[in-house]
Scaffold this active site. Structure first.
Site, short mmCIF file in Angstrom:
data_model
loop_
_atom_site.label_atom_id
_atom_site.label_comp_id
_atom_site.label_asym_id
_atom_site.label_seq_id
_atom_site.Cartn_x
_atom_site.Cartn_y
_atom_site.Cartn_z
N CYS A 5 61.59 99.23 -84.99
CA CYS A 5 60.94 98.46 -83.75
C CYS A 5 59.95 99.29 -83.02
O CYS A 5 59.32 100.20 -83.07
CB CYS A 5 61.79 97.18 -84.02
SG CYS A 5 60.27 95.56 -83.32
N HIS A 22 64.50 95.08 -88.03
CA HIS A 22 65.67 94.94 -87.83
C HIS A 22 67.12 95.67 -88.53
O HIS A 22 67.62 94.55 -88.31
CB HIS A 22 65.65 94.23 -85.81
CG HIS A 22 65.13 94.02 -85.19
ND1 HIS A 22 65.20 95.12 -84.55
CD2 HIS A 22 64.05 93.65 -84.85
CE1 HIS A 22 64.47 94.84 -83.37
NE2 HIS A 22 62.85 93.81 -83.70
N GLU A 67 69.61 96.39 -87.60
CA GLU A 67 71.13 95.70 -87.22
C GLU A 67 71.44 94.47 -86.99
O GLU A 67 72.42 94.26 -86.59
CB GLU A 67 70.55 96.79 -85.67
CG GLU A 67 69.56 96.56 -84.93
CD GLU A 67 67.93 96.56 -84.76
OE1 GLU A 67 67.46 97.10 -85.97
OE2 GLU A 67 67.61 96.91 -84.16
N1 GLN Z 1 57.03 94.16 -78.83
C1 GLN Z 1 57.67 94.93 -78.66
C2 GLN Z 1 57.12 95.95 -78.52
O1 GLN Z 1 56.15 96.67 -78.09
C3 GLN Z 1 58.86 95.47 -80.02
C4 GLN Z 1 59.77 94.58 -80.06
C5 GLN Z 1 60.87 95.09 -80.32
O2 GLN Z 1 61.47 95.49 -81.04
N2 GLN Z 1 61.51 93.62 -81.12
O3 GLN Z 1 57.51 97.12 -77.96
#
Ligand code: GLN
Length: 197
Positions: free
Chosen positions: A79, A172, A174
């Site tokens: 992410c 994710h 995790e």
């Molecule tokens: N929206 C976050 C970003 O732009 C990422 C979100 C996440 O890691 N769950 O950094």
């Protein structure tokens, strides 16, 4: 035995460490450049990518992490971690590290559905589908020729990719109790054997 470092500046690093310990994989929290000396792989967790990039710079980690990855250190970004590793992003901030040949857009799934789950096939993890959890997730808009697609949503949106020693997921693993993605990364780390090459 190999050890996987988890960047522990911000975000859900503790969940990654828990997954690795459930697998019996040695791990350590990375906050300072010296912490990188003894790791064979690195995870950059989910969180807030602008904060992670800022803190990496503040703690003097950015260049060292870049050098290690370009020398072959396996790395996995989930992410926000994927945003940090991207070659390019369509947003103004943060400045990504330029590690994997993908272009991403932050918070790409709209406000109403900013968190959702999808059951997806990830051939590298075997036949049982994987429950992918997305939280204000980035989208991968385009990939270079040398990037392998590891998973897509039904409509074709790429959600996991790999270029050599660099793996990214927009979701994710995790946050589930499915250890298979962590097991896959641990196997990439073990095969790479970075410290003994
Ligand atoms: N929206 C976050 C970003 O732009 C990422 C979100 C996440 O890691 N769950 O950094």
């Amino acid at each position: 035995m190999t050890r996987i470092g988890v960047l522990a500046l911000q975000g859900d690093f503790a969940e990654h460490i828990k997954m690795l310990s459930s697998l019996g994989v040695d791990s350590s929290e990375i906050r300072l450049p010296s912490h990188l000396d003894s790791v064979d792989g690195l995870i950059i967790p989910g969180g807030e990518s602008t904060t992670i990039v800022q803190l990496m710079d503040n703690f003097g980690l950015t260049e060292q992490i870049k050098d290690l990855i370009f020398s072959g250190l396996p790395v996995w970004g989930t992410c926000a971690g994927m945003i940090v590793l991207a070659a390019d992003i369509t947003d103004d901030r943060p400045k990504p590290m330029g590690i994997i040949d993908i272009t991403v857009s932050r918070n790409a799934y709209g406000r109403q559905v900013d968190s959702f789950e999808a059951v997806v096939d990830i051939p590298k993890l075997g036949e049982t589908p994987f429950n992918a959890i997305f939280i204000r997730a980035p989208a991968i808009n385009s990939i270079g020729d040398s990037v392998e697609i590891l998973a897509t949503l039904d409509e074709g949106q790429i959600i996991a990719a790999q270029e050599g020693n660099v793996i990214v997921t927009s979701f994710h693993p995790e946050l589930t109790d499915d250890l298979r993605f962590h097991k896959y990364f641990a196997s990439v780390v073990a095969d790479n054997n970075f410290r003994n090459n």
